[in-house]
Design an enzyme around this catalytic site. Structure first.
Site, mmCIF file in Angstrom:
data_model
loop_
_atom_site.group_PDB
_atom_site.id
_atom_site.type_symbol
_atom_site.label_atom_id
_atom_site.label_comp_id
_atom_site.label_asym_id
_atom_site.label_seq_id
_atom_site.Cartn_x
_atom_site.Cartn_y
_atom_site.Cartn_z
ATOM 1 N N SER A 8 0.836 -1.200 0.000
ATOM 2 C CA SER A 8 0.000 0.000 0.000
ATOM 3 C C SER A 8 0.867 1.245 0.000
ATOM 4 O O SER A 8 1.715 1.421 0.891
ATOM 5 C CB SER A 8 -0.908 0.014 1.223
ATOM 6 O OG SER A 8 -1.541 1.275 1.355
ATOM 7 N N HIS A 31 -1.292 -1.341 -4.064
ATOM 8 C CA HIS A 31 -2.587 -0.982 -3.500
ATOM 9 C C HIS A 31 -2.647 0.530 -3.345
ATOM 10 O O HIS A 31 -1.824 1.128 -2.639
ATOM 11 C CB HIS A 31 -2.772 -1.671 -2.151
ATOM 12 C CG HIS A 31 -4.156 -1.657 -1.625
ATOM 13 N ND1 HIS A 31 -5.155 -2.490 -2.111
ATOM 14 C CD2 HIS A 31 -4.740 -0.917 -0.642
ATOM 15 C CE1 HIS A 31 -6.277 -2.270 -1.447
ATOM 16 N NE2 HIS A 31 -6.048 -1.314 -0.562
ATOM 17 N N ASP A 33 -4.795 3.610 -2.127
ATOM 18 C CA ASP A 33 -5.926 3.995 -1.283
ATOM 19 C C ASP A 33 -6.411 5.394 -1.636
ATOM 20 O O ASP A 33 -5.670 6.370 -1.500
ATOM 21 C CB ASP A 33 -5.520 3.954 0.190
ATOM 22 C CG ASP A 33 -5.320 2.543 0.699
ATOM 23 O OD1 ASP A 33 -6.272 1.744 0.595
ATOM 24 O OD2 ASP A 33 -4.229 2.232 1.198
ATOM 25 N N MET A 35 -9.094 8.121 -0.536
ATOM 26 C CA MET A 35 -9.983 8.491 0.563
ATOM 27 C C MET A 35 -10.487 9.911 0.356
ATOM 28 O O MET A 35 -9.728 10.783 -0.078
ATOM 29 C CB MET A 35 -9.248 8.397 1.897
ATOM 30 C CG MET A 35 -8.597 7.065 2.166
ATOM 31 S SD MET A 35 -7.800 7.050 3.799
ATOM 32 C CE MET A 35 -6.853 5.529 3.684
ATOM 33 N N HIS A 64 -8.242 1.051 -4.319
ATOM 34 C CA HIS A 64 -9.220 0.830 -3.249
ATOM 35 C C HIS A 64 -9.907 2.155 -2.935
ATOM 36 O O HIS A 64 -9.301 3.057 -2.362
ATOM 37 C CB HIS A 64 -8.497 0.277 -2.013
ATOM 38 C CG HIS A 64 -9.383 0.060 -0.830
ATOM 39 N ND1 HIS A 64 -8.882 -0.183 0.438
ATOM 40 C CD2 HIS A 64 -10.735 0.035 -0.693
ATOM 41 C CE1 HIS A 64 -9.887 -0.341 1.281
ATOM 42 N NE2 HIS A 64 -11.025 -0.208 0.619
ATOM 43 N N MET A 66 -12.207 4.374 -0.923
ATOM 44 C CA MET A 66 -12.916 4.625 0.329
ATOM 45 C C MET A 66 -13.586 5.981 0.184
ATOM 46 O O MET A 66 -13.189 6.990 0.790
ATOM 47 C CB MET A 66 -11.938 4.569 1.501
ATOM 48 C CG MET A 66 -11.491 3.150 1.809
ATOM 49 S SD MET A 66 -10.099 3.047 2.953
ATOM 50 C CE MET A 66 -8.734 3.146 1.791
ATOM 51 N N MET A 135 -11.800 -5.943 5.099
ATOM 52 C CA MET A 135 -10.989 -5.049 5.910
ATOM 53 C C MET A 135 -10.697 -5.699 7.261
ATOM 54 O O MET A 135 -11.623 -6.134 7.953
ATOM 55 C CB MET A 135 -11.697 -3.713 6.112
ATOM 56 C CG MET A 135 -11.897 -2.891 4.844
ATOM 57 S SD MET A 135 -10.351 -2.401 4.045
ATOM 58 C CE MET A 135 -9.563 -1.427 5.351
ATOM 59 N N ASP A 173 -6.884 -6.454 4.060
ATOM 60 C CA ASP A 173 -6.216 -5.153 4.134
ATOM 61 C C ASP A 173 -6.303 -4.634 5.556
ATOM 62 O O ASP A 173 -7.395 -4.390 6.061
ATOM 63 C CB ASP A 173 -6.892 -4.185 3.161
ATOM 64 C CG ASP A 173 -6.281 -2.791 3.169
ATOM 65 O OD1 ASP A 173 -5.261 -2.581 3.848
ATOM 66 O OD2 ASP A 173 -6.831 -1.911 2.479
#
Length: 218
Positions: A8, A31, A33, A35, A64, A66, A135, A173
């Site tokens: 990540s 990965h 992320d 957000m 990913h 979020m 998660m 994750d």
């Protein structure tokens, strides 16, 4: 069972992301992320940065999301050329349709569930997804402790995938490190996200160590 390691970049140096991607060239994926400071209480990167990362990354992007309104946002990230786009079922009105839109834009479609979310609605529609992300921390911040109470849910997902005969990956994750990777894999995980466990030392050595530990129980 094939094991995939996906470091990540949440734990990487955000001022030097192209260099940080080069440091994990031995990984299977990276990965990423995303957000939005709404679905989770943190803000990272968005579509323009993901688009640029896709252009320079030596490994496929595992994005990913979020973010809120996954139905609208997730297909846009698939258009970047990312290999896989994950959205949260908690942020989707019609997760099956959202997954279909991701696939139609050329990416693998994945759905994520928070630790406290019932996984049954996902397992009822396994054929809609290419990967399920469980998660093992509350989403929003890196460096949290692994939550072993998610393991029964992971084991149930593995059993459902096996019974279906489908090629659906199971990703975990949160808190993945040398002391937790075997527990995750023995309960059914085949795709492992690790942040500080990779970027906290020499990434190539850390990736090799995680892969070796996972392979002992795969």
């Amino acid at each position: 069972m094939t094991i995939r390691i996906a470091p990540s970049i949440l734990s990487a140096d955000f001022a030097n992301l192209e260099r940080e991607l080069g440091r994990i060239a031995t990984a299977d994926m990276v990965h990423v992320d995303v957000m939005d400071n709404h679905f989770v209480p943190n803000l990272t990167i968005g579509l323009p940065v993901v688009t640029r990362l896709q252009q320079v990354s030596p490994v496929p992007l595992d994005v990913h999301l979020m973010v809120s309104d996954a139905d609208t946002n997730a297909p846009k990230y698939a258009e970047t050329g990312a290999a896989s786009v994950t959205f949260h079922i908690e942020a989707a009105t019609d997760p099956v349709a959202t997954a279909a839109a991701i696939r139609s834009n050329g990416a693998r479609a994945a759905v994520a569930v928070k630790p406290g979310t019932d996984i049954a609605p996902v397992l009822d529609h396994l054929d809609a997804y290419d990967m399920v992300l469980l998660m093992t921390v509350e989403p929003g911040f890196g460096g949290q402790a692994f939550m072993p109470q998610v393991m029964p849910k992971l084991a149930a997902a593995r059993a459902a995938v096996a019974a279906s005969g489908l090629d659906v990956w199971l990703e975990v994750d949160g808190g993945i490190a040398l002391d937790t990777v075997e527990e995750a894999v023995s309960n059914g995980a085949d795709t492992l996200v690790a942040g500080s466990a990779v970027y906290g030392g020499d990434p190539a050595e850390r990736i090799a160590g995680l892969r070796a530990a996972a392979s002992r129980v795969a």
